[in-house]
Every structure is written in C-alpha cells, then in structure tokens.
Design an enzyme around this catalytic site. Structure first.
Site, PDB file in Angstrom:
ATOM      1  N   THR A  96       0.843  -1.209   0.000  1.00  0.00           N
ATOM      2  CA  THR A  96       0.000   0.000   0.000  1.00  0.00           C
ATOM      3  C   THR A  96       0.876   1.257   0.000  1.00  0.00           C
ATOM      4  O   THR A  96       0.582   2.236  -0.698  1.00  0.00           O
ATOM      5  CB  THR A  96      -0.891   0.003   1.266  1.00  0.00           C
ATOM      6  OG1 THR A  96      -1.647  -1.201   1.265  1.00  0.00           O
ATOM      7  CG2 THR A  96      -1.825   1.188   1.295  1.00  0.00           C
ATOM      8  N   HIS A 115       2.145   1.848  -3.392  1.00  0.00           N
ATOM      9  CA  HIS A 115       1.135   2.500  -4.242  1.00  0.00           C
ATOM     10  C   HIS A 115       1.111   4.008  -3.981  1.00  0.00           C
ATOM     11  O   HIS A 115       1.019   4.814  -4.912  1.00  0.00           O
ATOM     12  CB  HIS A 115      -0.265   1.933  -3.962  1.00  0.00           C
ATOM     13  CG  HIS A 115      -0.467   0.543  -4.499  1.00  0.00           C
ATOM     14  ND1 HIS A 115      -0.544   0.276  -5.852  1.00  0.00           N
ATOM     15  CD2 HIS A 115      -0.614  -0.641  -3.881  1.00  0.00           C
ATOM     16  CE1 HIS A 115      -0.717  -1.024  -6.025  1.00  0.00           C
ATOM     17  NE2 HIS A 115      -0.758  -1.611  -4.842  1.00  0.00           N
TER      18      HIS A 115
HETATM   19  P1  NAD Z   1       2.886  -8.642  -3.641  1.00  0.00           P
HETATM   20  O1  NAD Z   1       2.463  -7.787  -4.769  1.00  0.00           O
HETATM   21  O2  NAD Z   1       4.216  -8.403  -2.999  1.00  0.00           O
HETATM   22  O3  NAD Z   1       2.837 -10.189  -4.093  1.00  0.00           O
HETATM   23  C1  NAD Z   1       2.049 -10.666  -5.120  1.00  0.00           C
HETATM   24  C2  NAD Z   1       2.826 -11.787  -5.811  1.00  0.00           C
HETATM   25  O4  NAD Z   1       1.995 -12.387  -6.797  1.00  0.00           O
HETATM   26  C3  NAD Z   1       4.099 -11.314  -6.518  1.00  0.00           C
HETATM   27  O5  NAD Z   1       5.238 -11.981  -5.974  1.00  0.00           O
HETATM   28  C4  NAD Z   1       3.839 -11.676  -7.968  1.00  0.00           C
HETATM   29  O6  NAD Z   1       5.017 -12.084  -8.650  1.00  0.00           O
HETATM   30  C5  NAD Z   1       2.847 -12.832  -7.812  1.00  0.00           C
HETATM   31  N1  NAD Z   1       2.156 -13.195  -9.043  1.00  0.00           N
HETATM   32  C6  NAD Z   1       1.936 -12.465 -10.165  1.00  0.00           C
HETATM   33  N2  NAD Z   1       1.317 -13.205 -11.102  1.00  0.00           N
HETATM   34  C7  NAD Z   1       1.123 -14.433 -10.574  1.00  0.00           C
HETATM   35  C8  NAD Z   1       0.554 -15.645 -11.069  1.00  0.00           C
HETATM   36  N3  NAD Z   1       0.015 -15.720 -12.300  1.00  0.00           N
HETATM   37  N4  NAD Z   1       0.522 -16.720 -10.246  1.00  0.00           N
HETATM   38  C9  NAD Z   1       1.046 -16.656  -8.998  1.00  0.00           C
HETATM   39  N5  NAD Z   1       1.615 -15.530  -8.487  1.00  0.00           N
HETATM   40  C10 NAD Z   1       1.651 -14.445  -9.271  1.00  0.00           C
HETATM   41  O7  NAD Z   1       1.739  -8.543  -2.582  1.00  0.00           O
HETATM   42  P2  NAD Z   1       1.641  -8.763  -0.983  1.00  0.00           P
HETATM   43  O8  NAD Z   1       2.107  -7.519  -0.307  1.00  0.00           O
HETATM   44  O9  NAD Z   1       2.186 -10.070  -0.575  1.00  0.00           O
HETATM   45  O10 NAD Z   1       0.051  -8.792  -0.910  1.00  0.00           O
HETATM   46  C11 NAD Z   1      -0.663  -9.823  -1.592  1.00  0.00           C
HETATM   47  C12 NAD Z   1      -1.901  -9.287  -2.267  1.00  0.00           C
HETATM   48  O11 NAD Z   1      -2.845  -8.910  -1.260  1.00  0.00           O
HETATM   49  C13 NAD Z   1      -1.708  -8.042  -3.134  1.00  0.00           C
HETATM   50  O12 NAD Z   1      -2.600  -8.131  -4.235  1.00  0.00           O
HETATM   51  C14 NAD Z   1      -2.132  -6.916  -2.214  1.00  0.00           C
HETATM   52  O13 NAD Z   1      -2.602  -5.781  -2.934  1.00  0.00           O
HETATM   53  C15 NAD Z   1      -3.260  -7.573  -1.458  1.00  0.00           C
HETATM   54  N6  NAD Z   1      -3.548  -7.050  -0.113  1.00  0.00           N
HETATM   55  C16 NAD Z   1      -4.829  -7.142   0.287  1.00  0.00           C
HETATM   56  C17 NAD Z   1      -5.191  -6.748   1.552  1.00  0.00           C
HETATM   57  C18 NAD Z   1      -6.605  -6.885   1.990  1.00  0.00           C
HETATM   58  O14 NAD Z   1      -6.928  -6.443   3.087  1.00  0.00           O
HETATM   59  N7  NAD Z   1      -7.449  -7.512   1.173  1.00  0.00           N
HETATM   60  C19 NAD Z   1      -4.226  -6.240   2.433  1.00  0.00           C
HETATM   61  C20 NAD Z   1      -2.897  -6.180   2.014  1.00  0.00           C
HETATM   62  C21 NAD Z   1      -2.566  -6.587   0.726  1.00  0.00           C
HETATM   63 ZN    ZN Z   2       0.175  -3.122   5.324  1.00  0.00          ZN
END
Ligand code: NAD
Ligand code: ZN
Length: 340
Positions: free
Chosen positions: A40, A43
């Site tokens: 976040t 971003h």
């Molecule tokens: P991140 O962006 O560091 O990790 C996402 C991973 O997904 C990356 O390593 C990327 O290479 C991988 N990826 C891309 N394409 C893929 C595919 N086809 N198959 C498998 N993996 C693939 O994110 P993070 O900080 O670990 O967070 C995980 C996710 O959760 C992000 O989308 C983030 O925005 C989201 N998030 C949601 C909440 C919520 O409350 N819902 C809170 C925090 C983060």
């Molecule tokens: Zn956080």
C-alpha cells in the site's frame, strides 16, 4: 518530529519536520520504534490511480508499526506509558449495525492510519486506545512491525478449516509466504505456493516447509501428482491479485472447494462465473483483519512456534527511506523494516 510525508501529488515521499500529534482523551501517543513498508505504501509512493483517489496530501503515511506508549489520553485506563505495543491500523466507527454487533472489521465507516489518517512513518503516531494491541515480551519490535500483514495472512488462512487439507496459495509476496507458514503451523497436509518470481519462491521455501511452484516454467499438475493429490486442492488462498492466478486456482480445486481472496486486482477483469456455479466453489473476500480475534490468534501462534522472521529481507534506518522505498518499489522479495 521527523516524519515521512506524502507532501505532493506526484511520485515520491519526503522526510519532513512536522508537529508531534496531539492526542484526544481516548487516544494513545506511540513512540514509534520500527515500521514495515507495505505494498500500500508503494502505491502511495508511486502515486498510482488508487492513491490519487484515496490519499489526501499532505499526509504522514505508514500503518505497520511497533513502539512504546509515550502518553495516554485522560480517559485511557487500561494502558500505561512505557508499554510495548502495536495496533490495528483500521479506525472504525461504532454506529453501524456490524460494529454494534462487535464485528468491527465489517464497519463501513472504517478509515486507515497512514492512508486517510496521519500515519506511523514518524517518531510519534496518535492511535485510538481501542486499536492498541500490547506486545508480549517474546514478540520483538521488528515482528511487532509486521503484525499488520501477518494479520492479513492469518485472517485469510484461517477463513476455512485447513487442518489436514491440501492448500494452494497463489502469490509468494510477503503475505502469501506468511500465509503459507500459517497454513503449515495449523496443520494443513500439503501447502503449495505459486509465483512467477524465482527469488520470492526461494524465500517462501526458506520461511516455511512448503512446495514452491514457478508457474511460468513448471506444471502445477506434475507437482500435484508428485504429492499424490488426485482430485485437487481443498482450500485456495489467492494472494497475488493476478487474474491468471485465480483462473489457475479454479482449474485446480476440488468440487466444492473453498477460496479466500485477499489479492487486489489492479483493474476489473472478465471472469466466467459459471465455473464457480458448476464446481460449487465458495468464494470469500478478505479485507484487513478481524478485530481483535485475528490479533489474538496471531500472537498466540507466534508464542507457540510460528516463525516468520525470515520474511524480513531489509532492515534500514528511517533516514535511508529513499533507498528503502526504491528497493520496495523494485520488488524486494520480503518485507523492509525502517528503524526510527
Ligand atoms: P505482492 O504484490 O508483494 O505479491 C504478489 C505476488 O503475486 C508477486 O510476488 C507476484 O510475482 C505474484 N504473481 C503475479 N502473477 C502471478 C501468477 N500468475 N501466479 C502466482 N503468483 C503471481 O503482494 P503482498 O504484499 O504479498 O500482498 C498480496 C496481495 O494482497 C496483493 O494483491 C495486495 O494488494 C493484497 N492485499 C490485500 C489486503 C486486503 O486487506 N485484502 C491487504 C494487504 C494486501
Ligand atoms: Zn500493510
């Protein structure tokens, strides 16, 4: 005090001198020791469309923190100056039906520390006493600073019963990796984690006893056969936000499988709902953590052997924020911690 401020509506973040926050009667002032840099925050740093629509400038950012209570408001009775704490970064209202039923994480008036409210990338941060979570001695400040994303992982991983089940995690970012460690800790049978980034998959295998699969070069079916899996995964944790990952997950679930969705897609994408219907899949959206059940569970698991420390791959002084954000924006495999 020094703070990292999103000072201008453009890419970047800037260290500035700002007034120390004043606290209200029901607030606590936390002297920040360590903070985590989150996706976040990247971003907000990059100033993408979501950030432009969400974040008021100027704003002190940051929501993953651990520190020590420096002052308490006049009405705060249960917390003391000097106590080591972290806390929930979502500040909820108390008027909605959900909040009045005790389901604070479902409150529609929620605001985010470091997103809409002044944040924790600072020497001091104001936190409502309600949000404060005291840290046990066994949880040090750097682990305290990653409880927010660990909470995302725990909330997602515990959404469905995974004891003795085969679990597929798509996305080996910090949260996916911690989700894998949690799934192992609570007793899943096989935990398979996918990504397209070899460094992140290597880190996943270092943090937890899981099966990493690089879906850009390896076949998921082959891995499943090797593990003796015949029908598919029982539970899926989508932690990438990547549409192809969700498609692949759906292709590899058992009939009646259950999927928790944490990953946030960058933009809307076409999706065949018929597959959910015919395969009788349950989908559950996950946002944040449950207040405060997730906090209780994650501290209890950390005290009973859950080890996620290796997910921290960068430790820098707050003054080196430029390098820290550049690394985070360039795809550092694990979490980066700033020392205040
Ligand atoms: P991140 O962006 O560091 O990790 C996402 C991973 O997904 C990356 O390593 C990327 O290479 C991988 N990826 C891309 N394409 C893929 C595919 N086809 N198959 C498998 N993996 C693939 O994110 P993070 O900080 O670990 O967070 C995980 C996710 O959760 C992000 O989308 C983030 O925005 C989201 N998030 C949601 C909440 C919520 O409350 N819902 C809170 C925090 C983060
Ligand atoms: Zn956080």
């Amino acid at each position: 005090m020094k703070a990292l401020v999103k000072a201008r509506a453009e890419r970047g973040i800037w260290m500035q001198d700002v007034p120390t926050p004043e606290i209200g009667p029901a607030d606590v002032l936390v002297k920040v020791r360590k903070t985590g840099i989150c996706g976040t925050d990247v971003h907000i740093y990059n100033w993408d469309e979501w950030a432009q629509q969400t974040v008021p400038v100027p704003l002190v950012t940051g929501h993953e923190y651990a520190g020590e209570i420096a002052a308490v408001g006049a009405e705060v009775r249960h917390l003391q100056v000097g106590q080591r704490v972290s806390g929930e970064g979502h500040v909820v209202g108390l008027r909605s039906r959900a909040a009045r039923a005790g389901k604070y994480h479902l409150d529609p008036e929620t605001k985010g520390i470091g997103v809409n409210l002044p944040g924790a990338f600072a020497e001091y941060v104001r936190i409502p006493a309600f949000n404060i979570v005291p840290l046990p001695d066994s949880v040090d400040d750097e682990i305290g600073a990653i409880l927010d994303p660990l909470g995302n992982a725990v909330h997602t991983a515990l959404s469905f019963d995974i004891v003795g089940e085969d679990v597929l995690i798509t996305g080996a970012g910090p949260i996916g990796i911690m989700g894998a460690a949690v799934a192992r800790h609570v007793g899943a049978r096989h935990v398979v984690i996918t990504d397209v980034n070899p460094q992140r998959l290597a880190l996943a295998a270092e943090v937890a006893d899981v099966v990493p699969v690089n879906v850009a070069s390896q076949s998921l079916e082959e891995q499943m056969q090797r593990l003796g899996m015949r029908e598919g995964f029982d539970v899926g944790l989508e932690m990438s936000g990547a549409p192809p990952a969700l498609e692949q997950m759906l292709d590899h679930m058992v009939m009646g499988g259950r999927i928790a969705l944490l990953g946030i897609p960058a933009r809307p994408f076409p999706f065949d709902l018929g597959r959910i219907v015919f395969r009788m899949i349950t989908l559950k959206g996950i946002y944040g953590r449950e207040m405060f059940e997730t906090w209780h569970k994650m501290l209890a698991m950390l005290e009973s052997g859950l080890d996620v420390r290796k997910v921290i791959t960068g430790r820098l002084a707050a003054a080196d924020y430029g390098e820290a954000f550049a690394r985070a924006a360039a795809g550092e495999p694990g979490k980066i911690i700033l020392d205040w």
